[in-house]
Design a protein around this motif. Structure first.
Motif, PDB file in Angstrom:
ATOM      1  N   LEU A  60       0.818  -1.208   0.000  1.00 15.54           N
ATOM      2  CA  LEU A  60       0.000   0.000   0.000  1.00 15.54           C
ATOM      3  C   LEU A  60       0.855   1.263   0.000  1.00 15.54           C
ATOM      4  N   HIS A  61       0.428   2.234  -0.822  1.00 17.10           N
ATOM      5  CA  HIS A  61       0.926   3.605  -0.791  1.00 17.10           C
ATOM      6  C   HIS A  61       2.457   3.675  -0.714  1.00 17.10           C
ATOM      7  N   SER A  62       2.983   4.278   0.383  1.00 17.26           N
ATOM      8  CA  SER A  62       4.425   4.500   0.474  1.00 17.26           C
ATOM      9  C   SER A  62       5.205   3.205   0.672  1.00 17.26           C
TER      10      SER A  62
ATOM     11  N   THR B  39      -5.758  14.257  -1.442  1.00 16.61           N
ATOM     12  CA  THR B  39      -4.735  13.214  -1.374  1.00 16.61           C
ATOM     13  C   THR B  39      -3.351  13.800  -1.603  1.00 16.61           C
ATOM     14  N   GLU B  40      -2.374  12.992  -1.271  1.00 14.07           N
ATOM     15  CA  GLU B  40      -1.000  13.268  -1.686  1.00 14.07           C
ATOM     16  C   GLU B  40      -0.867  12.809  -3.130  1.00 14.07           C
ATOM     17  N   MET B  41      -0.200  13.592  -3.954  1.00 10.49           N
ATOM     18  CA  MET B  41      -0.020  13.220  -5.354  1.00 10.49           C
ATOM     19  C   MET B  41       1.184  12.284  -5.501  1.00 10.49           C
ATOM     20  N   TYR B  42       1.002  11.219  -6.261  1.00  6.77           N
ATOM     21  CA  TYR B  42       2.122  10.415  -6.761  1.00  6.77           C
ATOM     22  C   TYR B  42       2.076  10.533  -8.277  1.00  6.77           C
ATOM     23  N   GLY B  43       3.228  10.825  -8.896  1.00 11.60           N
ATOM     24  CA  GLY B  43       3.244  10.988 -10.347  1.00 11.60           C
ATOM     25  C   GLY B  43       4.265  10.098 -11.035  1.00 11.60           C
TER      26      GLY B  43
ATOM     27  N   GLY C 253      -3.492   6.120   0.334  1.00 12.44           N
ATOM     28  CA  GLY C 253      -3.241   5.742   1.718  1.00 12.44           C
ATOM     29  C   GLY C 253      -2.296   6.629   2.493  1.00 12.44           C
ATOM     30  N   HIS C 254      -2.138   7.887   2.087  1.00 10.02           N
ATOM     31  CA  HIS C 254      -1.270   8.772   2.861  1.00 10.02           C
ATOM     32  C   HIS C 254      -1.846   8.966   4.267  1.00 10.02           C
ATOM     33  N   GLU C 255      -0.955   8.968   5.263  1.00  4.64           N
ATOM     34  CA  GLU C 255      -1.371   8.864   6.667  1.00  4.64           C
ATOM     35  C   GLU C 255      -2.123  10.081   7.200  1.00  4.64           C
ATOM     36  N   THR C 256      -1.985  11.249   6.556  1.00  3.15           N
ATOM     37  CA  THR C 256      -2.662  12.432   7.093  1.00  3.15           C
ATOM     38  C   THR C 256      -4.030  12.676   6.455  1.00  3.15           C
TER      39      THR C 256
HETATM   40 ZN    ZN Z   1       2.274   9.388   1.725  1.00  2.00          ZN
END
Ligand code: ZN
Length: 266
Positions: free
Chosen positions: A106-108, A158-162, A204-207
């Motif tokens: 998941l996520h990070s 959300t936090e962006m992932y690119g 799934g960013h924690e904040t």
């Molecule tokens: Zn994150």
């Protein structure tokens, strides 16, 4: 009821103990929220599930040969302490995936030792934390992981992932994210390694309260079922007759909906 699906949810569990903003969203930890979500989804589907959790600071990170042999699918959430995971644990998880255990990263967790080990690439990506809108487009609606979803999942913050996401070309690409800032990202990808199935899922960013979202929970539940092993088998040389039978759940594992800590069964 059918044989329970045995899921172990592993979480680094560091942000939730140090950051009040994360504590407010996940007071008992991300692992606990995911466990409750899977329990709720299983109850709604009338499906048996046996859940346990494991965290970084437990002895052996809460994982052992016995626990992994008794796990159909392992979930993995980590972010700030990937380097603290012992290489011996990475070896152990890798072997179980190659023998058939499912893995949902998941996520990070894209930068976790186990994900990079199994994929063999750097797994780097572009990121930006600006609470922007994300649309996860469902591009394979017939896939088991996409069941019950609409055309897309929308997350307001959300936090962006690119891209570029430095991964091997996925066996299946199930979700592509679009972000308000203009980037896109391969957010739901599957691979097979050995006899094991791997699913990477970006949100799934924690904040942000991502794992409280019902559609995200549905994806996690679908993924757990999709990644369930069809068999467990050691890879052996052709002149060796050794095959490992499917492990039977111990009586202590519990029935549907019973959450156990890894500590309870060690
Ligand atoms: Zn994150």
């Amino acid at each position: 009821m059918s044989t329970p699906l045995r899921v172990t949810i592993w979480n680094e569990f560091r942000h939730e103990t140090k950051n009040p903003a994360v504590q407010a969203i996940y007071p008992d930890g991300i692992h606990h929220t995911i466990s409750q979500a899977l329990q709720t989804q299983a109850a709604a589907a009338g499906s048996a599930i046996a859940l346990r959790t494991a965290t970084l600071d437990e002895p052996n990170h809460g994982l052992s040969e016995e626990i992994l042999a008794d796990t159909d699918v392992l979930f993995w959430w980590g972010h700030c302490a990937h380097g603290a995971v012992a290489d011996s644990t990475v070896d152990l998880v890798q072997r179980h995936v190659l023998e058939g255990m499912g893995l949902v990263v998941l996520h990070s967790g894209h930068f976790s030792k186990i994900f990079r080990r199994l994929l063999g690439t750097n797994c780097s990506l572009k990121w930006r934390e600006k609470a922007e809108k994300e649309r996860l487009w469902v591009i394979e609606p017939s896939h088991p992981i996409c069941q019950g979803l609409g055309e897309y999942i929308e997350l307001p913050h959300t936090e962006m992932y690119g891209e570029r996401f430095d991964i091997p070309t996925p066996d299946e690409l199930l979700f592509i994210s679009w972000f308000a800032g203009g980037e896109v990202f391969r957010s739901g990808c599957t691979w097979r390694r050995g006899h094991g199935k791997i699913f990477y899922f970006r949100p799934g960013h924690e904040t942000y309260p991502i794992y409280h979202n019902g559609e995200i929970q549905r994806v996690l539940y679908n993924a757990a079922h999709w990644a369930r092993p069809s068999m467990r088998k050691k890879d052996v040389c052709p002149n060796s007759p050794e095959l490992e039978p499917l492990p039977k759940p111990p009586a202590s594992f519990g029935s549907a909906g019973i959450v156990q800590s890894a500590k309870d069964i060690q």
